[in-house]
Motif scaffolding. Structure first.
Motif, short mmCIF file in Angstrom:
data_model
loop_
_atom_site.label_atom_id
_atom_site.label_comp_id
_atom_site.label_asym_id
_atom_site.label_seq_id
_atom_site.Cartn_x
_atom_site.Cartn_y
_atom_site.Cartn_z
N GLY A 33 -9.98 -2.01 3.54
CA GLY A 33 -10.14 -2.04 1.81
C GLY A 33 -9.24 -1.17 1.16
O GLY A 33 -8.52 -0.26 1.74
N TRP A 34 -9.18 -1.48 -0.09
CA TRP A 34 -8.39 -0.63 -0.97
C TRP A 34 -8.86 0.74 -1.71
O TRP A 34 -8.25 1.39 -2.23
CB TRP A 34 -7.57 -1.35 -2.13
N THR A 35 -10.04 0.87 -1.32
CA THR A 35 -10.90 1.87 -2.08
C THR A 35 -11.22 3.26 -1.34
O THR A 35 -12.13 3.88 -1.39
CB THR A 35 -12.18 1.53 -3.02
N GLN A 96 -13.09 -6.60 -0.52
CA GLN A 96 -12.44 -5.97 -1.72
C GLN A 96 -11.28 -6.60 -2.21
O GLN A 96 -10.50 -7.10 -1.38
CB GLN A 96 -11.90 -4.43 -1.39
N GLY A 97 -11.27 -7.16 -3.67
CA GLY A 97 -10.33 -7.81 -3.99
C GLY A 97 -10.54 -9.27 -4.24
O GLY A 97 -10.10 -10.06 -4.89
N SER A 98 -12.03 -9.61 -3.94
CA SER A 98 -12.47 -10.98 -4.14
C SER A 98 -13.12 -11.22 -5.34
O SER A 98 -13.53 -12.39 -5.47
CB SER A 98 -13.23 -11.21 -2.73
N GLU A 131 -5.79 4.45 -8.67
CA GLU A 131 -5.81 3.02 -8.61
C GLU A 131 -7.31 2.62 -8.97
O GLU A 131 -7.33 1.56 -9.58
CB GLU A 131 -5.34 2.66 -7.10
N TRP A 135 -8.55 0.36 -12.14
CA TRP A 135 -9.54 -0.70 -11.99
C TRP A 135 -10.61 -0.75 -13.08
O TRP A 135 -10.78 -1.67 -13.67
CB TRP A 135 -9.97 -0.90 -10.38
#
Length: 175
Positions: A33-35, A96-98, A131, A135
């Motif tokens: 994921g990005w987190t 994540q991102g969905s 980032e 968000w």
């Protein structure tokens, strides 16, 4: 997010929650994921005794987001100092991102605003996580200018891999 259900965590959920939250934040699985915090912290993200205390205290809810009984995300929302507090936010790294995170955040905000009639939601985010802060800003949160120290000597919350960790305080007025 069709077929998504929310429920409150119970003591029976604690072992799975510890594993779930840690895998979303720490170690190699979190890098999907990005987190991820894998470059900032190692060790625990949460421990059973903290979860049990959060489950048992008044005006505190650990929200579980599930589909067909499978845990997809979670967050802790509680009343602290006359405001909602949002934390322990985790989404399966591959999801994540969905839009799932936005849905969970919305449920936490609804709890604070509607169920508890609180005027705002507050949270703390490691200030190096630009980032992630961005968000939250896109969802109406603002930096307050306040910071809080990271509990670097408390292994219940992780082992810092650097010595410059601190929390930024973010807030959002609730409808």
């Amino acid at each position: 997010m069709s077929d998504l259900t929310f429920r409150n965590a119970t003591a029976a959920d604690v072992p799975a929650l510890v594993e779930f939250v840690t895998s979303a934040y720490r170690g190699e699985t979190s890098r999907v994921g990005w987190t991820t915090e894998a470059d900032l912290l190692d060790g625990n993200r949460i421990v059973p005794e903290v979860l049990l205390a959060d489950i048992d205290r008044p005006r505190s809810r650990i929200v579980l987001a599930e589909r067909d009984g499978v845990l997809l995300g979670c967050a802790h929302v509680a009343e602290e100092d006359g405001a909602g507090y949002f934390g322990m936010f985790a989404v399966r790294p591959e999801l994540q991102g969905s839009g799932l995170g936005r849905t969970i955040l919305g449920e936490a905000e609804r709890t604070a605003a509607v169920d508890w009639r609180l005027p705002l939601m507050r949270m703390t985010v490691i200030d190096l996580r630009i980032e992630l802060i961005d968000w939250y800003v896109r969802r109406g949160y603002r930096r307050t200018g306040q910071t809080k120290p990271f509990p670097a000597t408390d292994p219940r919350f992780g082992l810092p891999l650097r010595d410059d960790l601190r929390f930024a305080v973010l807030e959002k007025e609730l409808p």
